[in-house]
Design an enzyme around this catalytic site. Structure first.
Site, mmCIF file in Angstrom:
data_model
loop_
_atom_site.group_PDB
_atom_site.id
_atom_site.type_symbol
_atom_site.label_atom_id
_atom_site.label_comp_id
_atom_site.label_asym_id
_atom_site.label_seq_id
_atom_site.Cartn_x
_atom_site.Cartn_y
_atom_site.Cartn_z
ATOM 1 N N HIS A 1 0.841 -1.200 0.000
ATOM 2 C CA HIS A 1 0.000 0.000 0.000
ATOM 3 C C HIS A 1 0.878 1.253 0.000
ATOM 4 O O HIS A 1 0.636 2.189 -0.766
ATOM 5 C CB HIS A 1 -0.884 0.060 1.256
ATOM 6 N N LYS B 1 -17.900 -5.667 6.591
ATOM 7 C CA LYS B 1 -16.617 -6.357 6.612
ATOM 8 C C LYS B 1 -16.162 -6.546 8.056
ATOM 9 O O LYS B 1 -16.221 -5.627 8.864
ATOM 10 C CB LYS B 1 -15.592 -5.534 5.834
ATOM 11 N N SER C 1 -3.268 -7.532 2.715
ATOM 12 C CA SER C 1 -3.573 -7.416 4.145
ATOM 13 C C SER C 1 -3.998 -8.769 4.712
ATOM 14 O O SER C 1 -3.663 -9.104 5.852
ATOM 15 C CB SER C 1 -4.684 -6.381 4.364
ATOM 16 N N ARG D 1 -1.756 -5.736 -8.435
ATOM 17 C CA ARG D 1 -0.710 -6.712 -8.137
ATOM 18 C C ARG D 1 -0.530 -7.693 -9.283
ATOM 19 O O ARG D 1 0.568 -8.139 -9.569
ATOM 20 C CB ARG D 1 -1.049 -7.497 -6.872
#
Length: 159
Positions: free
Chosen positions: A17, A41, A128, A90
């Site tokens: 990040h 979430k 993460s 990514r």
């Protein structure tokens, strides 16, 4: 003044990040790192904790501001006078989803552009979720997250 927003859950913020944030800060006059408030979430860190960790991790980036928001990113951007969304990619698999999101954002506001940045190869595997999984088993995350996040993870996992 070109203002960009880099949004996400950042639960927790990783070196991947920070790579995207710092590179975005080299391109745009101001980068707002916006933590999405998503009550659906199940996050490890509260929004307030994530904002504080991001503030500490970006303290040396003078044109970076950290904030949080709820609702549509486009509405938040208009409120902040931002013109660009920064998204890190990514892998090719990220692009398909991100392209859909960029398309709907463009439909919602044709003046907003999405700026895709390929992550540095050394962080292409990093997420993460992976960080939390590694930390859960008390393995070192020192090369994945800043020291302040590493310490916060240790405290969370001890609870």
């Amino acid at each position: 003044m070109a203002i960009a927003v880099c949004s996400g859950s950042f639960d927790p913020v990783t070196y991947g990040h920070l790579d995207i944030i710092s590179r975005g800060a080299n391109v745009f006059d101001k980068v707002i790192v916006a933590v999405l408030i998503n009550s659906k979430k199940n996050s490890l860190f509260s929004v307030e904790e994530r904002v504080e960790l991001l503030r500490q991790a970006t303290a040396d980036m003078k044109n970076v501001e950290v904030d949080s928001f709820d609702g549509l990113l486009i509405d938040y951007m208009n409120k902040k006078g931002a013109q660009v969304i920064i998204r890190g990619l990514r892998a090719v698999s990220d692009f398909e989803y991100e392209m859909q999101v960029a398309s709907i954002n463009k439909k919602l506001d044709e003046n907003i552009e999405t700026f895709f940045m390929m992550t540095n190869n050394q962080y292409s595997y990093l997420s993460s979720s992976i960080v939390k999984e590694v930390a859960k088993y008390k393995a070192s995350v020192a090369d994945l997250v800043p020291p302040v996040v590493e310490e916060a993870l240790k405290r969370k996992m001890a609870e």
